[in-house]
Design a protein around this motif. Sequence first.
Motif, PDB file in Angstrom:
ATOM      1  N   MET A  80      41.358  34.112  12.484  1.00 17.17           N
ATOM      2  CA  MET A  80      40.846  35.476  12.565  1.00 17.17           C
ATOM      3  C   MET A  80      42.017  36.433  12.711  1.00 17.17           C
ATOM      4  SD  MET A  80      37.374  35.193  14.867  1.00 17.17           S
ATOM      5  CE  MET A  80      37.855  36.649  15.705  1.00 17.17           C
ATOM      6  N   ALA A  81      41.879  37.601  12.112  1.00 19.52           N
ATOM      7  CA  ALA A  81      42.896  38.653  12.219  1.00 19.52           C
ATOM      8  C   ALA A  81      42.183  39.968  12.502  1.00 19.52           C
ATOM      9  CB  ALA A  81      43.692  38.761  10.918  1.00 19.52           C
ATOM     10  N   GLY A  82      42.872  40.833  13.192  1.00 27.48           N
ATOM     11  CA  GLY A  82      42.323  42.157  13.457  1.00 27.48           C
ATOM     12  C   GLY A  82      42.674  43.119  12.335  1.00 27.48           C
ATOM     13  N   THR A  83      41.976  44.224  12.258  1.00 25.76           N
ATOM     14  CA  THR A  83      42.304  45.256  11.279  1.00 25.76           C
ATOM     15  C   THR A  83      43.733  45.723  11.535  1.00 25.76           C
ATOM     16  OG1 THR A  83      40.003  45.940  11.134  1.00 25.76           O
ATOM     17  CG2 THR A  83      41.660  47.550  10.425  1.00 25.76           C
ATOM     18  N   GLY A  84      44.539  45.771  10.489  1.00 26.35           N
ATOM     19  CA  GLY A  84      45.931  46.174  10.604  1.00 26.35           C
ATOM     20  C   GLY A  84      46.885  45.010  10.790  1.00 26.35           C
ATOM     21  N   VAL A 135      36.616  45.432  14.109  1.00 20.52           N
ATOM     22  CA  VAL A 135      36.278  44.683  12.900  1.00 20.52           C
ATOM     23  C   VAL A 135      37.285  43.542  12.795  1.00 20.52           C
ATOM     24  CG1 VAL A 135      36.072  44.742  10.382  1.00 20.52           C
ATOM     25  CG2 VAL A 135      35.292  46.688  11.748  1.00 20.52           C
ATOM     26  N   TRP A 136      36.769  42.325  12.669  1.00 22.85           N
ATOM     27  CA  TRP A 136      37.594  41.127  12.562  1.00 22.85           C
ATOM     28  C   TRP A 136      37.520  40.587  11.145  1.00 22.85           C
ATOM     29  CZ3 TRP A 136      40.609  40.959  16.529  1.00 22.85           C
ATOM     30  CH2 TRP A 136      40.168  41.437  17.758  1.00 22.85           C
ATOM     31  N   HIS A 137      38.605  39.978  10.709  1.00 22.48           N
ATOM     32  CA  HIS A 137      38.703  39.449   9.350  1.00 22.48           C
ATOM     33  C   HIS A 137      39.039  37.967   9.446  1.00 22.48           C
ATOM     34  CE1 HIS A 137      38.752  43.682   8.348  1.00 22.48           C
ATOM     35  NE2 HIS A 137      39.663  43.811   9.297  1.00 22.48           N
ATOM     36  N   VAL A 138      38.305  37.155   8.714  1.00 18.84           N
ATOM     37  CA  VAL A 138      38.537  35.714   8.698  1.00 18.84           C
ATOM     38  C   VAL A 138      39.226  35.364   7.391  1.00 18.84           C
ATOM     39  CG1 VAL A 138      37.455  33.434   8.754  1.00 18.84           C
ATOM     40  CG2 VAL A 138      36.533  35.299  10.161  1.00 18.84           C
TER      41      VAL A 138
END
Length: 137
Positions: free
Chosen positions: A65-69, A88-91
């Motif tokens: 998982m990564a955070g916005t930015g 908002v989290w990005h996988v």
Amino acid sequence: MTDTTECPPETIYKYVLRPVGHTTALTLPTGAVPVLVGEQGGVACLWVRHAQFQPFDTEMRVFRMAGTGDTLLAHERHVGSFQSGPYVWHVVEVLTSKDSEPPSARAQAISAALAKGGILRITPEQAQVALDWRQDD
């Protein structure tokens, strides 16, 4: 009429993702397809469509998982994003050697995840596969 005798039944399974800063390694049936990322009961999850019954060929796949930015690397493929409170989290999936990396890089990533305890729900058999794979490089 279409012949479906060689197509095993499929279903969608839920896998819990580790938080930002950790990877989640999953042994999934070959050809499994992530279909949704989201939060359920305050826990980040990944839903994956794959074969319902064994036996099937499997492969280890690594997600994070990564955070916005946050920086996404060239060898990572975006799987999906979800909102949790104000964030908002990005996988992303850390791609394998067959996708983009040399095998030694994938083995190093798995070894690093093992060393950090970054593997979620790993069995002794799965650990041995990862260790054998590392020794093959």
